[in-house]
Scaffold this motif. Structure first.
Motif, PDB file in Angstrom:
ATOM      1  N   GLU A  48       0.901  -1.434  -0.069  1.00  0.00           N
ATOM      2  CA  GLU A  48      -0.376   0.510   0.287  1.00  0.00           C
ATOM      3  C   GLU A  48       0.838   1.841  -0.147  1.00  0.00           C
ATOM      4  O   GLU A  48       1.005   1.548   1.084  1.00  0.00           O
ATOM      5  CB  GLU A  48      -1.380   0.044   0.889  1.00  0.00           C
ATOM      6  CG  GLU A  48      -2.012  -1.094   0.891  1.00  0.00           C
ATOM      7  CD  GLU A  48      -3.016  -0.178  -0.524  1.00  0.00           C
ATOM      8  OE1 GLU A  48      -3.010   1.037  -0.640  1.00  0.00           O
ATOM      9  OE2 GLU A  48      -3.679  -1.494  -0.585  1.00  0.00           O
ATOM     10  N   GLY A 105       0.716   4.510  -0.048  1.00  0.00           N
ATOM     11  CA  GLY A 105       0.207   5.113   0.745  1.00  0.00           C
ATOM     12  C   GLY A 105       0.881   5.139   2.625  1.00  0.00           C
ATOM     13  O   GLY A 105       1.191   5.869   3.107  1.00  0.00           O
ATOM     14  N   TYR A 163      -1.483  16.650  10.926  1.00  0.00           N
ATOM     15  CA  TYR A 163      -2.760  15.614  10.985  1.00  0.00           C
ATOM     16  C   TYR A 163      -2.768  16.065   9.447  1.00  0.00           C
ATOM     17  O   TYR A 163      -4.109  15.365   8.892  1.00  0.00           O
ATOM     18  CB  TYR A 163      -3.278  15.166  12.374  1.00  0.00           C
ATOM     19  CG  TYR A 163      -2.976  15.105  13.066  1.00  0.00           C
ATOM     20  CD1 TYR A 163      -3.319  13.260  13.241  1.00  0.00           C
ATOM     21  CD2 TYR A 163      -3.352  15.019  14.173  1.00  0.00           C
ATOM     22  CE1 TYR A 163      -2.641  11.939  13.680  1.00  0.00           C
ATOM     23  CE2 TYR A 163      -2.454  14.183  15.214  1.00  0.00           C
ATOM     24  CZ  TYR A 163      -2.341  12.699  15.398  1.00  0.00           C
ATOM     25  OH  TYR A 163      -2.354  11.440  16.399  1.00  0.00           O
ATOM     26  N   LEU A 194      -1.833  14.203   6.919  1.00  0.00           N
ATOM     27  CA  LEU A 194      -2.160  12.473   6.453  1.00  0.00           C
ATOM     28  C   LEU A 194      -3.851  12.478   5.976  1.00  0.00           C
ATOM     29  O   LEU A 194      -4.560  12.173   5.235  1.00  0.00           O
ATOM     30  CB  LEU A 194      -2.243  11.956   7.830  1.00  0.00           C
ATOM     31  CG  LEU A 194      -1.071  11.236   8.508  1.00  0.00           C
ATOM     32  CD1 LEU A 194      -1.377  11.092  10.283  1.00  0.00           C
ATOM     33  CD2 LEU A 194      -0.351  10.699   7.502  1.00  0.00           C
ATOM     34  N   GLN A 195      -4.352  14.493   6.438  1.00  0.00           N
ATOM     35  CA  GLN A 195      -5.924  13.957   6.049  1.00  0.00           C
ATOM     36  C   GLN A 195      -5.489  13.819   3.709  1.00  0.00           C
ATOM     37  O   GLN A 195      -6.339  13.301   3.811  1.00  0.00           O
ATOM     38  CB  GLN A 195      -6.954  15.239   6.540  1.00  0.00           C
ATOM     39  CG  GLN A 195      -6.042  16.600   6.194  1.00  0.00           C
ATOM     40  CD  GLN A 195      -6.665  18.155   6.911  1.00  0.00           C
ATOM     41  OE1 GLN A 195      -8.153  17.426   7.347  1.00  0.00           O
ATOM     42  NE2 GLN A 195      -6.201  18.968   6.619  1.00  0.00           N
ATOM     43  N   TRP A 196      -4.707  14.796   4.378  1.00  0.00           N
ATOM     44  CA  TRP A 196      -4.080  14.493   2.585  1.00  0.00           C
ATOM     45  C   TRP A 196      -4.305  13.524   1.998  1.00  0.00           C
ATOM     46  O   TRP A 196      -4.310  13.211   0.281  1.00  0.00           O
ATOM     47  CB  TRP A 196      -3.911  15.424   2.469  1.00  0.00           C
ATOM     48  CG  TRP A 196      -4.654  17.719   2.263  1.00  0.00           C
ATOM     49  CD1 TRP A 196      -4.906  17.943   3.075  1.00  0.00           C
ATOM     50  CD2 TRP A 196      -5.451  17.908   0.883  1.00  0.00           C
ATOM     51  NE1 TRP A 196      -5.448  19.484   3.391  1.00  0.00           N
ATOM     52  CE2 TRP A 196      -6.071  18.591   1.808  1.00  0.00           C
ATOM     53  CE3 TRP A 196      -6.144  17.493   0.023  1.00  0.00           C
ATOM     54  CZ2 TRP A 196      -7.116  20.046   1.564  1.00  0.00           C
ATOM     55  CZ3 TRP A 196      -7.103  18.215  -0.256  1.00  0.00           C
ATOM     56  CH2 TRP A 196      -7.693  19.026  -0.134  1.00  0.00           C
ATOM     57  N   VAL A 197      -3.412  13.196   2.158  1.00  0.00           N
ATOM     58  CA  VAL A 197      -2.915  11.261   2.114  1.00  0.00           C
ATOM     59  C   VAL A 197      -3.841  10.747   1.556  1.00  0.00           C
ATOM     60  O   VAL A 197      -4.071   9.456   0.961  1.00  0.00           O
ATOM     61  CB  VAL A 197      -1.837  10.526   2.948  1.00  0.00           C
ATOM     62  CG1 VAL A 197      -1.553   9.897   2.317  1.00  0.00           C
ATOM     63  CG2 VAL A 197      -0.593  11.921   3.463  1.00  0.00           C
ATOM     64  N   MET A 198      -4.410  11.413   2.925  1.00  0.00           N
ATOM     65  CA  MET A 198      -6.000  10.000   2.631  1.00  0.00           C
ATOM     66  C   MET A 198      -7.476  10.590   1.159  1.00  0.00           C
ATOM     67  O   MET A 198      -7.931   9.576   1.155  1.00  0.00           O
ATOM     68  CB  MET A 198      -6.969   9.605   4.618  1.00  0.00           C
ATOM     69  CG  MET A 198      -5.608   9.413   5.219  1.00  0.00           C
ATOM     70  SD  MET A 198      -5.503   7.794   5.237  1.00  0.00           S
ATOM     71  CE  MET A 198      -3.656   7.456   5.283  1.00  0.00           C
ATOM     72  N   GLN A 216      -5.909  11.414  -1.094  1.00  0.00           N
ATOM     73  CA  GLN A 216      -5.433  10.407  -2.729  1.00  0.00           C
ATOM     74  C   GLN A 216      -6.233   9.574  -2.028  1.00  0.00           C
ATOM     75  O   GLN A 216      -6.677   8.714  -3.150  1.00  0.00           O
ATOM     76  CB  GLN A 216      -4.092  11.074  -2.609  1.00  0.00           C
ATOM     77  CG  GLN A 216      -3.425  10.352  -4.142  1.00  0.00           C
ATOM     78  CD  GLN A 216      -3.043   8.715  -3.887  1.00  0.00           C
ATOM     79  OE1 GLN A 216      -3.002   8.249  -3.213  1.00  0.00           O
ATOM     80  NE2 GLN A 216      -4.029   8.210  -5.405  1.00  0.00           N
ATOM     81  N   MET A 217      -5.905   8.453  -1.042  1.00  0.00           N
ATOM     82  CA  MET A 217      -5.466   7.544  -1.297  1.00  0.00           C
ATOM     83  C   MET A 217      -7.439   6.582  -1.418  1.00  0.00           C
ATOM     84  O   MET A 217      -7.834   6.121  -2.021  1.00  0.00           O
ATOM     85  CB  MET A 217      -5.208   6.795   0.220  1.00  0.00           C
ATOM     86  CG  MET A 217      -3.949   6.805   0.652  1.00  0.00           C
ATOM     87  SD  MET A 217      -2.668   5.296  -0.767  1.00  0.00           S
ATOM     88  CE  MET A 217      -3.405   3.931  -0.541  1.00  0.00           C
ATOM     89  N   GLY A 218      -8.410   7.363  -1.082  1.00  0.00           N
ATOM     90  CA  GLY A 218      -9.603   6.880  -0.977  1.00  0.00           C
ATOM     91  C   GLY A 218     -10.158   7.990  -2.114  1.00  0.00           C
ATOM     92  O   GLY A 218     -11.188   6.889  -2.117  1.00  0.00           O
TER      93      GLY A 218
END
Length: 230
Positions: free
Chosen positions: A70, A72, A94, A97-101, A103-105
């Motif tokens: 994975e 991310g 944080y 991480l919210q912007w990483v999520m 992208q991932m989601g």
């Protein structure tokens, strides 16, 4: 020396770029997803979801080898390992991480569907093309608004949030996107494209990837092979 099992795709390039940005020594091993390399028992041991990229770090958190899949999760791991590109405070972390999520989601899956139905689906389905093309535009609008307020996605510093999202925007034309319609995204895109580590990262394994015209390759990626029990 970190071993990276990957291919020249947006998800692969995320990890290539991160390793280049951090200056970590690594060896890239080609997993040709058009030839079915992702289904070999050896690769499935480190990537049970049969997706690239995956890494093996002989010097894990406890001094023992660790394997990760994975993209991310790999970005977060490498940021933690090096103490770079994840913010300096808990608040900044944080926000990253919210912007990483994001992208991932959202960004990755939706742009992937736009690619599929616009370019690779065996038949043109107007509903699917419109649905995912419009969702691509919506996601670019989200980024454009954020980048109108900050230099980078998670604030004024370049982070793994940008590394996660940037490779997916390199194929904006295939997504039905004109970057000129999103001036803040374009400014961000041009700035990141100019980074030497990014240029090195997107070149990793790029010479091995071929246009996806082969029927066998399409079957391996999109057909029944995906769903066989292994």
């Amino acid at each position: 020396m970190i071993d990276v099992y990957s291919w020249a795709t947006p998800n692969g390039h995320k990890v290539h770029i991160m390793l280049e940005e951090c200056g970590l020594p690594y060896t890239a091993h080609a997993i040709d997803i058009g030839a079915g390399d992702q289904f070999t028992p050896e690769f499935l041991k480190i990537s049970p979801n049969n997706k690239i990229p995956a890494i093996v770090d002989p010097d894990g958190p406890d001094g023992q080898p660790i394997s990760l899949f994975e993209s991310g999760a790999i970005l977060i791991y490498l940021a933690g390992k090096t103490g770079r590109l994840l913010g300096n405070t808990d608040r900044e972390k944080y926000e990253v991480l919210q912007w990483v999520m994001f992208q991932m989601g959202g960004l990755g899956p939706m742009l992937g569907q736009a690619h599929h139905f616009r370019l690779y689906a065996p038949e043109q389905i107007e509903y699917a093309v419109n649905r995912y093309s419009n969702e691509a535009k919506r996601l670019y609008q989200v980024m454009d608004k954020q980048l109108g307020q900050h230099a980078y996605l998670a604030g004024d510093a370049y982070t793994i949030a940008d590394i996660a999202c940037f490779p997916w925007t390199r194929s904006h034309k295939n997504q039905g996107i004109a970057l000129e319609d999103y001036p803040n995204v374009k400014r961000w895109f041009d700035a990141i494209s100019a980074r030497p580590a990014v240029q090195r990262g997107v070149a990793v394994l790029a010479d091995k990837r071929k246009p996806l015209h082969d029927d066998k390759a399409k079957e391996l990626l999109f057909g029944k092979s995906q769903y066989q029990k292994r």
